[in-house]
Design a protein around this motif. Sequence first.
Motif, short mmCIF file in Angstrom:
data_model
loop_
_atom_site.label_atom_id
_atom_site.label_comp_id
_atom_site.label_asym_id
_atom_site.label_seq_id
_atom_site.Cartn_x
_atom_site.Cartn_y
_atom_site.Cartn_z
N VAL A 1 29.71 32.85 63.01
CA VAL A 1 29.41 32.57 61.50
C VAL A 1 30.47 33.07 60.67
O VAL A 1 30.86 32.56 59.75
CB VAL A 1 28.18 33.32 61.17
CG1 VAL A 1 27.52 33.06 59.79
CG2 VAL A 1 26.85 32.73 61.99
N MET A 2 30.89 34.50 60.92
CA MET A 2 31.96 34.96 59.94
C MET A 2 33.27 34.33 60.09
O MET A 2 33.95 34.26 59.32
CB MET A 2 31.96 36.60 60.20
CG MET A 2 30.95 37.39 59.91
SD MET A 2 29.77 36.97 58.49
CE MET A 2 31.19 37.26 57.44
N VAL A 3 33.62 34.02 61.19
CA VAL A 3 34.82 33.10 61.68
C VAL A 3 34.82 32.00 60.66
O VAL A 3 35.99 31.74 60.24
CB VAL A 3 34.96 33.00 63.10
CG1 VAL A 3 36.18 31.98 63.09
CG2 VAL A 3 35.41 34.23 63.89
N GLN A 4 33.93 31.18 60.77
CA GLN A 4 33.82 29.89 60.08
C GLN A 4 33.87 30.40 58.41
O GLN A 4 34.67 29.58 57.79
CB GLN A 4 32.47 29.22 60.16
CG GLN A 4 32.27 28.01 59.63
CD GLN A 4 33.48 27.00 59.87
OE1 GLN A 4 33.99 26.95 61.06
NE2 GLN A 4 33.94 26.02 58.80
N MET A 5 33.29 31.51 58.00
CA MET A 5 33.43 31.95 56.66
C MET A 5 34.71 32.29 56.29
O MET A 5 35.42 31.90 55.12
CB MET A 5 32.41 32.77 56.32
CG MET A 5 32.49 33.43 54.85
SD MET A 5 31.31 34.54 54.49
CE MET A 5 29.63 34.11 55.03
N ALA A 6 35.27 32.94 57.20
CA ALA A 6 37.04 33.29 57.12
C ALA A 6 37.60 32.18 56.97
O ALA A 6 38.66 32.09 56.01
CB ALA A 6 37.38 34.39 58.04
#
Length: 221
Positions: A101-106
């Motif tokens: 989830v955080m990778v996609q946000m980044a």
Amino acid sequence: PALSRTRARALCVRVCVSMSSLPPLDDGELSGGCYSNGRWLQGGLAPWHPTDDSKVRESLAAAGLGPSDVLLELGCGDGKICRAAAEQMGCRSIGVEIDEVMVQMALEKRGEMPEHLRKLVDIRLGDLVTMELEVQPTCATMYLMPEHYVTLEPLLERLASQGVKLIVYQWELRGDRWKQRLVAQGKGWWLYRAAVVEPREKAPEALALSARLLRRLISCE
């Protein structure tokens, strides 16, 4: 001041969306992962919590980074520090994050950057403990739970032995060895760097002596 262990655990809970679905936290659970974005993240070393802008700005400036440097963000979350390194210091950055989830946000936030800065930021899905890099970082940053520092100790020692500067947020590293490596600190951040022993060059007298011995050996053959 640095957060206590109790407040650190409370932080894990506050970032979760559904409080009723969370089982009690104990040391066994914390050693296997953490809660982040409302769910249990196996292998996670901290819930996502963005670092203060002032801490990022001050710490990167203290590290003296420039275009020739490569910053490695351990647990990059939304990639905030990676982007700051590119925007403020002009250096390349690599963010490693285990939470998809955080990778996609980044990646989405990186996409909003100007092209000349966007190409400096590399976001990767992966585990800090087992990751392999094809480039040598010159600086690493981390904002992770202190309960997991023991897990990262081999990685941190390897980076330190290679002369990599290490910036730690919120919870300082413990022990005399790390105290000796502390080179700068601010409110909520610490900068460490181990002294790397460079090979000593031979003195001119030693070189001359070696040359004479070599000539004698050749003349005796």
